[in-house]
Design a protein around this motif. Sequence first.
Motif, mmCIF file in Angstrom:
data_model
loop_
_atom_site.group_PDB
_atom_site.id
_atom_site.type_symbol
_atom_site.label_atom_id
_atom_site.label_comp_id
_atom_site.label_asym_id
_atom_site.label_seq_id
_atom_site.Cartn_x
_atom_site.Cartn_y
_atom_site.Cartn_z
ATOM 1 N N LYS A 366 7.144 10.231 -13.262
ATOM 2 C CA LYS A 366 8.266 10.848 -12.557
ATOM 3 C C LYS A 366 8.049 10.914 -11.050
ATOM 4 O O LYS A 366 8.834 11.519 -10.332
ATOM 5 N N ASN A 367 6.947 10.380 -10.572
ATOM 6 C CA ASN A 367 6.710 10.386 -9.125
ATOM 7 C C ASN A 367 5.934 9.124 -8.739
ATOM 8 O O ASN A 367 5.520 8.351 -9.611
ATOM 9 N N ASP A 368 5.745 8.952 -7.434
ATOM 10 C CA ASP A 368 5.092 7.724 -6.942
ATOM 11 C C ASP A 368 3.707 7.515 -7.539
ATOM 12 O O ASP A 368 3.311 6.395 -7.839
ATOM 13 N N VAL A 369 2.965 8.632 -7.708
ATOM 14 C CA VAL A 369 1.592 8.512 -8.208
ATOM 15 C C VAL A 369 1.618 7.899 -9.612
ATOM 16 O O VAL A 369 0.901 6.936 -9.914
ATOM 17 N N GLY A 370 2.476 8.462 -10.476
ATOM 18 C CA GLY A 370 2.590 7.953 -11.838
ATOM 19 C C GLY A 370 3.158 6.541 -11.872
ATOM 20 O O GLY A 370 2.657 5.672 -12.594
#
Lengths: 527, 259
Positions: A366-370
Amino acid sequence: MNNNIIHCIKEDYVEYLRDESRTIGKAESISFPKTGEEVIDIVKDMYSKEVPITIQGARTGLAAGAVPRKGHVLNLSKLNNILGMRVDEEDNYYVTLQPGAILSQFKEKIKLRKFDTSNWSFESKKVFNNFCKKEEMFFSPDPTETSATIGGMVSCNASGARSYMYGPTRKYIEKLKLVLSDGDTLTVERGKNFAVGRSLVLKTDKGMNIEFVLPKYLMPNSKNASGYYVEDNMDAIDLFIGADGTLGIITEIEVRLLKLPEIIWGVSCFFENEASAIGFVEEIRRNLKDIASMEFFDKNALYILKKQKERNPGFERLPDVDEKMKSVIYLEIHTEEEKVALSNLEKISKIMNSSKGKSKDTWVAKNDVGLNRLIFFRHAVPESVNMLIDERKKENSKITKLGTDMSVPDEHLEEVIKMYKKDIIKENLESATWGHIGDNHLHVNILPRDNKDYDIGLKLYEKWAKKVTELGGAVSAEHGVGKLKSKYLKVMYGQNHIDEMIDIKSTLDPKLLLSPGNLFEVGKRSE
Amino acid sequence: MKIVVCVKQVPSTNEVRLDPETNTIIRDGKQSVINPFDTYALEEGIKIKEKIQGEVIALSMGIPAAEKILRDAVSVGADRGMLLSDRSFAGADTLATAYTLSLGIRKISEVDLILCGKMAVDGDTAQIGPELAENLKIPHITNVSEIIEVSDNEITCRTITETGKRLVKTKTPVLLTVLKDINMPRLPSIDGVINSLDASVIVENAESLRANKSYIGLSGSPTQVVKTYIPERKNESIEIEGDSETKSEKINSVIKEVI
């Protein structure tokens, strides 16, 4: 002309005789022009001496389009400036750049809004200041190989995972400046010059009219990067996008940016059998409209990745996949509101559970890291297969990966996958398959263990090209035809239509000097 | 075993964008994530729970929007979340933050294990873990790279020190700060994400925690950040042309110049 810009091919330049397709060619000289004027000077010089020119960008192509056969290599990697920016009345932003600009660097500049504007016009700088205050934007074409140049992407009409929602590079090219084979220049701008039926008139910057008749073939009804783009009343710019450098040398490109969606979520869905995964894809395609990409990996691809992970510290941080999982479908949701994204997740969950999958067997980012983790996983698959082939190549230099790039219309996805599988099992070949399943565009990679496997693989490739053509598909959907797939382009369109393509080339490039060997063999006409 | 994992909300990216006119940082606040180091602490907590049973509670101090990262923690396996949020907590340095977190842990009560990431990527202090343990008057072990054995009463772990590795065994309750090597944090499943929407996330404020006002927020912070700025870095690229010999000579001279 300054003779210092043309170099003889000596050992310093041998790397420029090959590209990512692992094909090695020959050439006598090379240049690295830094301005459009230098390109014109070099081209005029070659024209007068009748020396063939092969155009290169970052040499990341997979179809050997940038591999020279003889003559001069015009490497555009140093023609790489970003020249300016404009905005239209509908608040669309456009960037003008030179063909050698690298995709990853360009994307980074857009993201950070960090351009070197010192040589930009006052008007461009003003637009840039407004651009910095606007919502985040992006350039949507996303080929896996982000070190590609924008010029290369235009030349093969590159796509990527997100083309499922946004379409290929073609859709985002607004203007091109080209140098023709004799050094004259041509500017083509979207919406300014159209064919009448299949007749097209181009006016060069010197004012010369070039008239010709476009080929009569109908393009496939699926994702396509095979041969010249032609249709009734077409926009002139489209002829030069995906032309594999055979009609002119691109020296300036204007691209259109899009607003970046507020929400970008990735979901990897794991299945214990492949048929369930394919059924799932068809249902998702019918029911969800916020999906930007839909990617597939088969069990062989997962197995090769697992093996490389055990041996290669670079892949150590890849998440482990449960061994009973035989297929992965990666979906990317692009939308403006979180609640819409959540409702998409719920729909994916329902469809998965009704397709003999389990919604607990998923990874959600759900975010850039993931997302970066999921994208790393996706990119590690082709990389690990290439590593395996490189190892085999050390033992036997003839061995190379045979990777397909074919697409079919929606209704034939299942049929074509069954055919690939059946043939591979029957011939006892090793393979790994992945790719853009949303567009019915899979890269089937035959991994030869010896020369026999390689020869069988080549025959299969040709058989598949025929079948895909019969089903109304394309022999190249995103890599371009280059030199390696010219024989399949002939399978797809037949020699008569190839001759029509050669006619266009002969009109624009009468001495047949540009990118010889790309798309077709000019010497092999039917008459 | 009752495990508390401390998590901090940080921006998802380290890339700083500046407004070209005002030279101020553009904060679109679009994406906030759990501090990456804390995701390893969370994963370790969930692994321990899966091994010996228990409960994992994600704890954070922050603005109301930080509830989102607590739901993210639940989506990967935490059982519930607690957010300590109050205007009077604003401007807290590590001492005031550790004090506030300790109030949350006392409120949760009977905690056996507290797990923290090594440090936060936006502050880089690595002080919260040890300060929190001191506040709670329990032992702490920093830079844990592996938990070798764990039971309700005892824990054995490997830590990385400046001079090598150390094996430490201690009784619970204890606080550990963990390193990236310790595990590979999982991604949530769709089921996890959907379930986290209804999960219990309790919000506590200064009053409900019975906080001593002189220990929280700005007034409880002996240190203050006076100014933040991007350090100046000189990056220069030089293009070297010519044949191999000329190129190597030029490279040699550039290296000499730098050294």
